[in-house]
Design an enzyme around this catalytic site. Structure first.
Site, PDB file in Angstrom:
ATOM      1  N   CYS A  88      39.593  41.734  37.426  1.00 45.54           N
ATOM      2  CA  CYS A  88      40.388  42.888  37.025  1.00 45.54           C
ATOM      3  C   CYS A  88      41.867  42.648  37.358  1.00 45.54           C
ATOM      4  O   CYS A  88      42.476  41.740  36.811  1.00 45.54           O
ATOM      5  CB  CYS A  88      39.827  44.167  37.630  1.00 45.54           C
ATOM      6  SG  CYS A  88      40.444  45.677  36.830  1.00 45.54           S
ATOM      7  N   HIS A 196      34.646  43.922  35.234  1.00 49.24           N
ATOM      8  CA  HIS A 196      34.097  43.796  36.587  1.00 49.24           C
ATOM      9  C   HIS A 196      32.715  43.145  36.522  1.00 49.24           C
ATOM     10  O   HIS A 196      31.730  43.815  36.192  1.00 49.24           O
ATOM     11  CB  HIS A 196      33.976  45.170  37.245  1.00 49.24           C
ATOM     12  CG  HIS A 196      35.283  45.791  37.608  1.00 49.24           C
ATOM     13  ND1 HIS A 196      35.895  45.572  38.820  1.00 49.24           N
ATOM     14  CD2 HIS A 196      36.108  46.615  36.913  1.00 49.24           C
ATOM     15  CE1 HIS A 196      37.036  46.238  38.872  1.00 49.24           C
ATOM     16  NE2 HIS A 196      37.190  46.877  37.718  1.00 49.24           N
ATOM     17  N   GLU A 198      30.855  42.379  38.965  1.00 54.24           N
ATOM     18  CA  GLU A 198      29.993  42.976  39.990  1.00 54.24           C
ATOM     19  C   GLU A 198      29.368  44.282  39.526  1.00 54.24           C
ATOM     20  O   GLU A 198      28.406  44.763  40.129  1.00 54.24           O
ATOM     21  CB  GLU A 198      30.779  43.185  41.294  1.00 54.24           C
ATOM     22  CG  GLU A 198      31.735  44.370  41.313  1.00 54.24           C
ATOM     23  CD  GLU A 198      33.063  44.117  40.631  1.00 54.24           C
ATOM     24  OE1 GLU A 198      33.956  44.970  40.760  1.00 54.24           O
ATOM     25  OE2 GLU A 198      33.211  43.077  39.963  1.00 54.24           O
TER      26      GLU A 198
END
Length: 216
Positions: A88, A196, A198
């Site tokens: 990001c 993202h 994750e």
């Protein structure tokens, strides 16, 4: 062998660490995942991850507030050529400069500016928030065997700005949000994702696994 996730006061550190730990467990020889504010640990790491959320200028200020951190990043990634993953705003910091409200110098690893996205449809709001597919621009080991394209898996985005790279060869993939949005960049031993990983479930874990296996 270790993976250093840089803690400079910005980023989903807990989520990022858990995702990298989960991906590492699937490997034959898992690398320890270390969340750190220590430039020496970053310098000694075999891989470096730079997460980031918020405004570009605030994130750069956070890096600068840790004595020696920018130098450690430059020496580890640029001089020692260790694999690097920017997430990001961590990816945006790879650019020459950010133009979010004020002009702020980036790390200048990838020539280009971070500029506001401009969808060409009124029904598409800013920020670009939610799930989107990726359109590949060029092949890269970190994207190997990942299902890309309009029928591929989705990645999770939350952003209002993106990296407008000067050189097409530095762009690995784009998303479509009323126009092309830079989704993945890569140069030498550094890669970055605007989304993202994750938070991107199976797709994100596969991408992280590829990064951990990558031997540039």
């Amino acid at each position: 062998m270790s993976v250093a996730i840089v803690d400079y006061g910005s980023g989903n550190l807990h989520s990022a660490a858990k995702a990298f730990e989960r991906a590492a467990r699937s490997m034959e020889n898992p690398e320890p995942i270390l969340v750190t504010r220590d430039p020496d640990q970053v310098f000694r790491a075999d891989r470096v991850v730079l997460p980031g959320v918020g405004a570009f200028a605030d994130c750069r200020k956070g890096l600068d507030s840790i004595d020696g951190m920018v130098q450690a990043l430059n020496e580890t990634v640029r001089d020692k050529a260790r694999p690097f993953f920017g997430i990001c705003v961590g990816m945006q910091l790879m650019a020459t400069r950010g133009k979010e409200h004020v002009t702020t110098d980036g790390l200048n690893w990838i020539a280009g500016d971070v500029v506001k996205i401009a969808p060409d449809r009124e029904d598409l709001k800013i920020p670009h928030m939610g799930w989107n597919t990726l359109d590949p621009v060029r092949e890269h080991p970190v994207l190997e065997k990942l299902p890309l394209g309009p029928k591929g898996l989705h990645a999770y985005f939350v952003h209002s700005f993106h990296l407008a790279a000067e050189h097409e060869g530095d762009v690995l993939a784009r998303a479509d949000y009323g126009g092309p949005v830079t989704a993945v960049v890569g140069k030498d031993t550094a890669i970055g994702t605007q989304f993202h990983p994750e938070k991107s479930q199976r797709f994100g874990l596969a991408l992280i696994s590829n990064f951990l296996k990558w031997k540039p």
